[in-house]
Design a protein around this motif. Structure first.
Motif, PDB file in Angstrom:
ATOM      1  N   ASP A  22      -0.776  -6.819  -3.334  1.00 52.95           N
ATOM      2  CA  ASP A  22      -1.272  -8.144  -2.953  1.00 52.95           C
ATOM      3  C   ASP A  22      -2.463  -8.058  -2.014  1.00 52.95           C
ATOM      4  O   ASP A  22      -3.072  -9.074  -1.694  1.00 52.95           O
ATOM      5  CB  ASP A  22      -0.144  -8.947  -2.296  1.00 52.95           C
ATOM      6  CG  ASP A  22       1.016  -9.171  -3.251  1.00 52.95           C
ATOM      7  OD1 ASP A  22       0.756  -9.335  -4.460  1.00 52.95           O
ATOM      8  OD2 ASP A  22       2.174  -9.160  -2.792  1.00 52.95           O
ATOM      9  N   GLU A  23      -2.764  -6.839  -1.539  1.00 49.46           N
ATOM     10  CA  GLU A  23      -3.910  -6.611  -0.668  1.00 49.46           C
ATOM     11  C   GLU A  23      -4.261  -5.132  -0.725  1.00 49.46           C
ATOM     12  O   GLU A  23      -3.495  -4.329  -1.268  1.00 49.46           O
ATOM     13  CB  GLU A  23      -3.621  -7.025   0.785  1.00 49.46           C
ATOM     14  CG  GLU A  23      -2.563  -6.198   1.487  1.00 49.46           C
ATOM     15  CD  GLU A  23      -1.133  -6.514   1.103  1.00 49.46           C
ATOM     16  OE1 GLU A  23      -0.411  -5.560   0.715  1.00 49.46           O
ATOM     17  OE2 GLU A  23      -0.740  -7.691   1.174  1.00 49.46           O
ATOM     18  N   THR A  24      -5.406  -4.763  -0.170  1.00 49.70           N
ATOM     19  CA  THR A  24      -5.768  -3.353  -0.095  1.00 49.70           C
ATOM     20  C   THR A  24      -6.470  -3.066   1.227  1.00 49.70           C
ATOM     21  O   THR A  24      -7.150  -3.943   1.778  1.00 49.70           O
ATOM     22  CB  THR A  24      -6.683  -2.921  -1.258  1.00 49.70           C
ATOM     23  OG1 THR A  24      -6.989  -1.522  -1.118  1.00 49.70           O
ATOM     24  CG2 THR A  24      -7.992  -3.707  -1.272  1.00 49.70           C
ATOM     25  N   GLU A  25      -6.276  -1.848   1.738  1.00 54.60           N
ATOM     26  CA  GLU A  25      -7.007  -1.414   2.924  1.00 54.60           C
ATOM     27  C   GLU A  25      -8.455  -1.073   2.560  1.00 54.60           C
ATOM     28  O   GLU A  25      -9.331  -1.075   3.416  1.00 54.60           O
ATOM     29  CB  GLU A  25      -6.351  -0.164   3.537  1.00 54.60           C
ATOM     30  CG  GLU A  25      -4.885  -0.325   3.886  1.00 54.60           C
ATOM     31  CD  GLU A  25      -3.984  -0.211   2.668  1.00 54.60           C
ATOM     32  OE1 GLU A  25      -4.324   0.517   1.708  1.00 54.60           O
ATOM     33  OE2 GLU A  25      -2.942  -0.882   2.663  1.00 54.60           O
ATOM     34  N   TRP A  26      -8.669  -0.762   1.298  1.00 55.23           N
ATOM     35  CA  TRP A  26      -9.987  -0.287   0.850  1.00 55.23           C
ATOM     36  C   TRP A  26     -10.800  -1.449   0.292  1.00 55.23           C
ATOM     37  O   TRP A  26     -11.124  -1.496  -0.896  1.00 55.23           O
ATOM     38  CB  TRP A  26      -9.811   0.838  -0.170  1.00 55.23           C
ATOM     39  CG  TRP A  26      -9.018   1.962   0.412  1.00 55.23           C
ATOM     40  CD1 TRP A  26      -7.732   2.316   0.127  1.00 55.23           C
ATOM     41  CD2 TRP A  26      -9.441   2.857   1.443  1.00 55.23           C
ATOM     42  NE1 TRP A  26      -7.336   3.379   0.896  1.00 55.23           N
ATOM     43  CE2 TRP A  26      -8.365   3.737   1.717  1.00 55.23           C
ATOM     44  CE3 TRP A  26     -10.632   3.014   2.168  1.00 55.23           C
ATOM     45  CZ2 TRP A  26      -8.437   4.750   2.677  1.00 55.23           C
ATOM     46  CZ3 TRP A  26     -10.708   4.018   3.125  1.00 55.23           C
ATOM     47  CH2 TRP A  26      -9.624   4.867   3.362  1.00 55.23           C
ATOM     48  N   VAL A  27     -11.129  -2.386   1.191  1.00 60.04           N
ATOM     49  CA  VAL A  27     -11.804  -3.619   0.767  1.00 60.04           C
ATOM     50  C   VAL A  27     -13.184  -3.342   0.194  1.00 60.04           C
ATOM     51  O   VAL A  27     -13.709  -4.124  -0.606  1.00 60.04           O
ATOM     52  CB  VAL A  27     -11.897  -4.620   1.943  1.00 60.04           C
ATOM     53  CG1 VAL A  27     -10.527  -5.100   2.353  1.00 60.04           C
ATOM     54  CG2 VAL A  27     -12.633  -4.000   3.134  1.00 60.04           C
ATOM     55  N   GLU A  28     -13.799  -2.215   0.599  1.00 63.16           N
ATOM     56  CA  GLU A  28     -15.134  -1.877   0.080  1.00 63.16           C
ATOM     57  C   GLU A  28     -15.115  -1.712  -1.443  1.00 63.16           C
ATOM     58  O   GLU A  28     -16.059  -2.094  -2.134  1.00 63.16           O
ATOM     59  CB  GLU A  28     -15.657  -0.581   0.715  1.00 63.16           C
ATOM     60  CG  GLU A  28     -15.910  -0.669   2.213  1.00 63.16           C
ATOM     61  CD  GLU A  28     -14.652  -0.503   3.045  1.00 63.16           C
ATOM     62  OE1 GLU A  28     -14.755  -0.669   4.278  1.00 63.16           O
ATOM     63  OE2 GLU A  28     -13.567  -0.227   2.488  1.00 63.16           O
ATOM     64  N   THR A  29     -14.019  -1.154  -1.965  1.00 65.61           N
ATOM     65  CA  THR A  29     -13.944  -0.948  -3.411  1.00 65.61           C
ATOM     66  C   THR A  29     -13.892  -2.283  -4.162  1.00 65.61           C
ATOM     67  O   THR A  29     -14.397  -2.392  -5.277  1.00 65.61           O
ATOM     68  CB  THR A  29     -12.708  -0.096  -3.776  1.00 65.61           C
ATOM     69  OG1 THR A  29     -11.510  -0.793  -3.403  1.00 65.61           O
ATOM     70  CG2 THR A  29     -12.744   1.257  -3.063  1.00 65.61           C
ATOM     71  N   VAL A  30     -13.284  -3.282  -3.521  1.00 64.38           N
ATOM     72  CA  VAL A  30     -13.215  -4.621  -4.117  1.00 64.38           C
ATOM     73  C   VAL A  30     -14.551  -5.346  -3.945  1.00 64.38           C
ATOM     74  O   VAL A  30     -15.107  -5.900  -4.901  1.00 64.38           O
ATOM     75  CB  VAL A  30     -12.077  -5.447  -3.484  1.00 64.38           C
ATOM     76  CG1 VAL A  30     -12.070  -6.870  -4.033  1.00 64.38           C
ATOM     77  CG2 VAL A  30     -10.728  -4.776  -3.725  1.00 64.38           C
ATOM     78  N   ASN A  31     -15.069  -5.330  -2.708  1.00 68.90           N
ATOM     79  CA  ASN A  31     -16.325  -6.030  -2.426  1.00 68.90           C
ATOM     80  C   ASN A  31     -17.491  -5.495  -3.255  1.00 68.90           C
ATOM     81  O   ASN A  31     -18.418  -6.237  -3.587  1.00 68.90           O
ATOM     82  CB  ASN A  31     -16.668  -5.923  -0.938  1.00 68.90           C
ATOM     83  CG  ASN A  31     -15.676  -6.665  -0.060  1.00 68.90           C
ATOM     84  OD1 ASN A  31     -14.943  -7.528  -0.542  1.00 68.90           O
ATOM     85  ND2 ASN A  31     -15.624  -6.322   1.218  1.00 68.90           N
ATOM     86  N   ASN A  32     -17.428  -4.208  -3.586  1.00 70.15           N
ATOM     87  CA  ASN A  32     -18.502  -3.600  -4.375  1.00 70.15           C
ATOM     88  C   ASN A  32     -18.252  -3.686  -5.878  1.00 70.15           C
ATOM     89  O   ASN A  32     -19.018  -3.124  -6.674  1.00 70.15           O
ATOM     90  CB  ASN A  32     -18.709  -2.142  -3.966  1.00 70.15           C
ATOM     91  CG  ASN A  32     -19.298  -2.023  -2.566  1.00 70.15           C
ATOM     92  OD1 ASN A  32     -19.962  -2.929  -2.078  1.00 70.15           O
ATOM     93  ND2 ASN A  32     -19.058  -0.901  -1.908  1.00 70.15           N
ATOM     94  N   GLY A  33     -17.173  -4.387  -6.266  1.00 68.38           N
ATOM     95  CA  GLY A  33     -16.996  -4.757  -7.666  1.00 68.38           C
ATOM     96  C   GLY A  33     -16.291  -3.770  -8.563  1.00 68.38           C
ATOM     97  O   GLY A  33     -16.250  -3.970  -9.787  1.00 68.38           O
ATOM     98  N   TRP A  34     -15.679  -2.704  -7.992  1.00 65.09           N
ATOM     99  CA  TRP A  34     -15.049  -1.690  -8.840  1.00 65.09           C
ATOM    100  C   TRP A  34     -13.525  -1.670  -8.722  1.00 65.09           C
ATOM    101  O   TRP A  34     -12.868  -0.804  -9.290  1.00 65.09           O
ATOM    102  CB  TRP A  34     -15.632  -0.315  -8.516  1.00 65.09           C
ATOM    103  CG  TRP A  34     -16.953  -0.150  -9.202  1.00 65.09           C
ATOM    104  CD1 TRP A  34     -18.166  -0.667  -8.810  1.00 65.09           C
ATOM    105  CD2 TRP A  34     -17.189   0.512 -10.446  1.00 65.09           C
ATOM    106  NE1 TRP A  34     -19.139  -0.367  -9.729  1.00 65.09           N
ATOM    107  CE2 TRP A  34     -18.571   0.372 -10.739  1.00 65.09           C
ATOM    108  CE3 TRP A  34     -16.386   1.216 -11.338  1.00 65.09           C
ATOM    109  CZ2 TRP A  34     -19.152   0.902 -11.894  1.00 65.09           C
ATOM    110  CZ3 TRP A  34     -16.965   1.751 -12.487  1.00 65.09           C
ATOM    111  CH2 TRP A  34     -18.332   1.596 -12.757  1.00 65.09           C
ATOM    112  N   ASN A  35     -12.970  -2.619  -8.013  1.00 64.14           N
ATOM    113  CA  ASN A  35     -11.526  -2.705  -7.846  1.00 64.14           C
ATOM    114  C   ASN A  35     -11.146  -4.179  -7.873  1.00 64.14           C
ATOM    115  O   ASN A  35     -11.833  -5.014  -7.265  1.00 64.14           O
ATOM    116  CB  ASN A  35     -11.120  -2.064  -6.510  1.00 64.14           C
ATOM    117  CG  ASN A  35      -9.618  -1.915  -6.336  1.00 64.14           C
ATOM    118  OD1 ASN A  35      -8.837  -2.246  -7.223  1.00 64.14           O
ATOM    119  ND2 ASN A  35      -9.216  -1.414  -5.177  1.00 64.14           N
ATOM    120  N   THR A  36     -10.072  -4.505  -8.573  1.00 68.15           N
ATOM    121  CA  THR A  36      -9.581  -5.883  -8.598  1.00 68.15           C
ATOM    122  C   THR A  36      -8.104  -5.895  -8.227  1.00 68.15           C
ATOM    123  O   THR A  36      -7.344  -5.030  -8.650  1.00 68.15           O
ATOM    124  CB  THR A  36      -9.806  -6.536  -9.984  1.00 68.15           C
ATOM    125  OG1 THR A  36      -9.392  -7.907  -9.928  1.00 68.15           O
ATOM    126  CG2 THR A  36      -9.050  -5.828 -11.090  1.00 68.15           C
TER     127      THR A  36
END
Length: 354
Positions: free
Chosen positions: A296-310
């Protein structure tokens, strides 16, 4: 300089492989303590062998148990070792019970603590990992953060002294072992897989395995998608799948847990990665693989913000939609340092000890 390193779980073995190498190259002494948190061959021994990690000076063989019992048993054993070895610094990694036990025991004995991968926050205190990382950060003397986000998380908690943005040791590890994996691992051929013909999945977080609703939803999505799924099965996940009597689709190939080089090979040849692991999220990012995170969340927000993790949680519909439609393109921006984190960490520790 005498550093005592505490490790106990798969991701910590990988991180220690890069840092221990740098510590020992500088003619320093490292005492390596393996708590035994991951204790079977596929979850432990194989990592030491293939990554060239020195044999532990101490193996506590604690094994799995309830959080309090496991953490307390580790602290009792570690205290004796600390008093005997008298290290200048205790080095811990990540957010496991081994991390907290190693840091708390050292702090009570007034031994300086270094925390690699400090500052990560999911902001979900129901997670044991979140509790471990917060407590460890607040008693550490040197805090090595992998990203600017982690640094800002510490600032928000008024932790500014001893904080260093070093980049991520996992990036060092991928760079170090990626080529070795190509040469030494034949798991893709052994499983008769063509490159990018399958989705690689891992499931091990307690929030997913301990909940029959969440695990049923996740296994249902994997079993009902139109893709071949390769699932290295964590022992805990296997136990709960059997306990809940969950049916597995014919498109899902379950294999035993694999070593790091085999895991890199499976990741590197996959089409997408479907996981609840923090480490695997980052490895997907480094290897330019779309990542679908079943949390429901991730510590690695950079991977989401940069578009490679959902982030899809355990919702079957969201998982299936991401499997079909999450297709980032281009190259992920650099967000985790320059690949020399281990050297930076070693130099900072050496300077601190003097």
């Amino acid at each position: 300089m005498k550093v005592l390193t505490v490790i106990g779980a798969r991701p910590q073995f990988i991180k220690a492989a890069t840092v221990s190498n740098k510590i020992r190259k500088n003619n320093n002494t490292e005492i390596l303590v393996h708590t035994g948190q991951h204790y079977d061959n596929n979850m432990s021994d194989i990592f030491f062998e293939e990554l060239g990690i020195p044999k532990p000076d101490y193996n506590l063989s604690i094994g799995s148990s309830n959080h309090g019992h496991q953490t307390g048993s580790m602290m009792i054993a570690l205290e004796e070792i600390y008093l005997k070895e008298k290290p200048d610094m205790v080095l811990v990694y990540g957010d496991t019970n081994s991390t907290l036990a190693g840091a708390l025991c050292a702090s009570k004995l007034l031994i300086p603590v270094s925390h690699v991968e400090a500052g990560l926050r999911s902001f979900n205190k129901a997670m044991p990992e979140e509790q471990n990382r917060i407590l460890t950060d607040h008693i550490s003397d040197l805090l090595f953060v992998p990203t600017l986000t982690a640094e800002n998380n510490l600032k928000a908690e008024n932790i500014t002294k001893g904080v260093y943005n070093t980049g991520d040791v996992m990036y060092d590890a991928i760079n170090l072992f990626k080529e070795r994996a190509k040469k030494m691992s034949n798991i893709v051929e052994k499983l008769d897989l063509a490159p990018e013909s399958y989705i690689l999945s891992t499931i091990h977080r307690a929030e997913n395995t301990n909940s029959i609703e969440r695990l049923t939803s996740i296994i249902g999505a994997l079993s009902n998608c139109n893709e071949k799924i390769i699932l290295p099965l964590h022992p805990r996940t296997k136990k709960f799948i059997q306990e809940y009597n969950l049916p597995i689709g014919q498109n899902v190939t379950i294999i035993d847990p694999v070593g790091y080089l085999e895991m890199i090979s499976l990741e590197n040849n996959s089409k997408k990665i479907l996981t609840d692991s923090g480490g695997v999220q980052k490895e997907a990012y480094f290897l330019k693989k779309p990542c679908i995170t079943m949390r429901d969340e991730t510590e690695w927000v950079e991977t989401v913000n940069n578009g490679w993790n959902t982030i899809v949680g355990s919702d079957s519909n969201k998982i299936l939609d991401a499997i079909a439609n999450f297709n980032p393109t281009g190259n992920p921006p650099s967000a985790f340092g320059e690949g020399n984190t281990s050297e930076i960490i070693t130099n900072i520790i050496q300077k601190y000890i003097g």
